[in-house]
Design a protein around this motif. Structure first.
Motif, PDB file in Angstrom:
ATOM      1  N   VAL A  43       6.116  11.787   3.487  1.00  8.05           N
ATOM      2  CA  VAL A  43       6.904  12.962   4.032  1.00  8.05           C
ATOM      3  C   VAL A  43       7.348  14.087   3.003  1.00  8.05           C
ATOM      4  O   VAL A  43       7.862  13.608   1.803  1.00  8.05           O
ATOM      5  N   GLY A  44       6.797  15.129   3.329  1.00  8.16           N
ATOM      6  CA  GLY A  44       7.226  16.318   2.493  1.00  8.16           C
ATOM      7  C   GLY A  44       5.946  16.767   1.391  1.00  8.16           C
ATOM      8  O   GLY A  44       6.095  17.553   0.815  1.00  8.16           O
ATOM      9  N   ASP A  45       4.997  15.736   1.481  1.00 10.98           N
ATOM     10  CA  ASP A  45       3.875  16.128   0.487  1.00 10.98           C
ATOM     11  C   ASP A  45       3.058  17.334   1.053  1.00 10.98           C
ATOM     12  O   ASP A  45       2.967  17.266   2.419  1.00 10.98           O
ATOM     13  N   ILE A  46       2.335  18.160   0.332  1.00 11.82           N
ATOM     14  CA  ILE A  46       1.315  19.336   0.703  1.00 11.82           C
ATOM     15  C   ILE A  46       0.213  18.739   0.638  1.00 11.82           C
ATOM     16  O   ILE A  46      -0.138  18.047  -0.337  1.00 11.82           O
ATOM     17  N   VAL A  47      -0.890  18.568   1.719  1.00 13.57           N
ATOM     18  CA  VAL A  47      -1.990  18.041   1.814  1.00 13.57           C
ATOM     19  C   VAL A  47      -3.020  18.781   2.177  1.00 13.57           C
ATOM     20  O   VAL A  47      -2.826  19.697   3.097  1.00 13.57           O
ATOM     21  N   ASN A  48      -4.291  18.508   2.146  1.00 12.80           N
ATOM     22  CA  ASN A  48      -5.486  19.072   2.643  1.00 12.80           C
ATOM     23  C   ASN A  48      -6.270  18.149   3.448  1.00 12.80           C
ATOM     24  O   ASN A  48      -6.090  16.913   3.496  1.00 12.80           O
ATOM     25  N   ILE A  49      -6.632  18.563   4.916  1.00 15.43           N
ATOM     26  CA  ILE A  49      -7.263  17.679   5.910  1.00 15.43           C
ATOM     27  C   ILE A  49      -8.465  18.385   6.202  1.00 15.43           C
ATOM     28  O   ILE A  49      -8.692  19.632   6.130  1.00 15.43           O
ATOM     29  N   GLU A  50      -9.392  17.846   6.730  1.00 13.96           N
ATOM     30  CA  GLU A  50     -10.587  18.133   7.217  1.00 13.96           C
ATOM     31  C   GLU A  50     -11.039  17.594   8.595  1.00 13.96           C
ATOM     32  O   GLU A  50     -10.697  16.337   9.090  1.00 13.96           O
ATOM     33  N   GLU A  51     -11.484  18.401   9.497  1.00 11.16           N
ATOM     34  CA  GLU A  51     -11.861  17.950  10.802  1.00 11.16           C
ATOM     35  C   GLU A  51     -13.136  17.002  10.553  1.00 11.16           C
ATOM     36  O   GLU A  51     -13.862  17.116   9.776  1.00 11.16           O
ATOM     37  N   THR A  52     -13.011  16.070  11.582  1.00 13.83           N
ATOM     38  CA  THR A  52     -13.999  15.091  11.598  1.00 13.83           C
ATOM     39  C   THR A  52     -14.334  14.474  12.932  1.00 13.83           C
ATOM     40  O   THR A  52     -13.630  14.928  13.889  1.00 13.83           O
ATOM     41  N   ARG A  53     -15.073  13.263  13.161  1.00 15.99           N
ATOM     42  CA  ARG A  53     -15.276  13.073  14.466  1.00 15.99           C
ATOM     43  C   ARG A  53     -14.224  12.367  14.895  1.00 15.99           C
ATOM     44  O   ARG A  53     -13.370  12.182  14.054  1.00 15.99           O
ATOM     45  N   PRO A  54     -14.110  12.152  16.329  1.00 11.68           N
ATOM     46  CA  PRO A  54     -12.803  11.571  17.076  1.00 11.68           C
ATOM     47  C   PRO A  54     -12.631  10.027  16.436  1.00 11.68           C
ATOM     48  O   PRO A  54     -13.575   9.263  16.495  1.00 11.68           O
ATOM     49  N   ILE A  55     -11.506   9.701  15.756  1.00 13.03           N
ATOM     50  CA  ILE A  55     -11.037   8.551  15.311  1.00 13.03           C
ATOM     51  C   ILE A  55     -10.229   7.561  16.365  1.00 13.03           C
ATOM     52  O   ILE A  55     -10.555   6.452  16.394  1.00 13.03           O
ATOM     53  N   SER A  56      -9.446   8.170  17.072  1.00 14.76           N
ATOM     54  CA  SER A  56      -8.651   7.528  18.063  1.00 14.76           C
ATOM     55  C   SER A  56      -8.491   8.711  19.416  1.00 14.76           C
ATOM     56  O   SER A  56      -9.028   9.693  19.150  1.00 14.76           O
ATOM     57  N   LYS A  57      -7.479   8.252  20.258  1.00 18.27           N
ATOM     58  CA  LYS A  57      -7.416   9.144  21.218  1.00 18.27           C
ATOM     59  C   LYS A  57      -6.835  10.501  20.745  1.00 18.27           C
ATOM     60  O   LYS A  57      -7.256  11.792  21.223  1.00 18.27           O
TER      61      LYS A  57
END
Length: 90
Positions: free
Chosen positions: A54-68
């Motif tokens: 909690v509180g971290d600054i992160v990079n995220i990337e779009e990907t195939r659906p992993i769950s709902k």
């Protein structure tokens, strides 16, 4: 160059197993009133190693659906949170 979208955001929850919730904030100017509008989205992100807190600054990337609801994966942590870890004594 891939066609996948990447975002930078702040981790607001890490209570799930291998999943963090990331808040991505955006700002844009209103075309008519010239006011700055701030918006945010919350994404559930797959964190395989459990490295983001909690509180971290992160990079995220779009990907195939992993769950709902998970459609993003964690690329990396940009900045760690400055808050110290609190240890509970019993």
């Amino acid at each position: 160059m891939s066609g996948r979208k990447t975002y930078t955001g702040e981790v607001i929850s890490d209570k799930m197993n291998k999943t963090v919730v990331v808040r991505v904030s955006t700002s844009s100017k209103h075309s008519k009133y010239n006011r700055i509008m701030r918006q945010h989205n919350k994404f559930k992100v797959h964190d395989e190693k459990g490295s983001a807190k909690v509180g971290d600054i992160v990079n995220i990337e779009e990907t195939r659906p992993i769950s709902k609801e998970k459609r993003f994966r964690l690329i990396g942590v940009i900045k760690r949170s400055a808050a110290p870890e609190i240890e509970l004594k019993e």
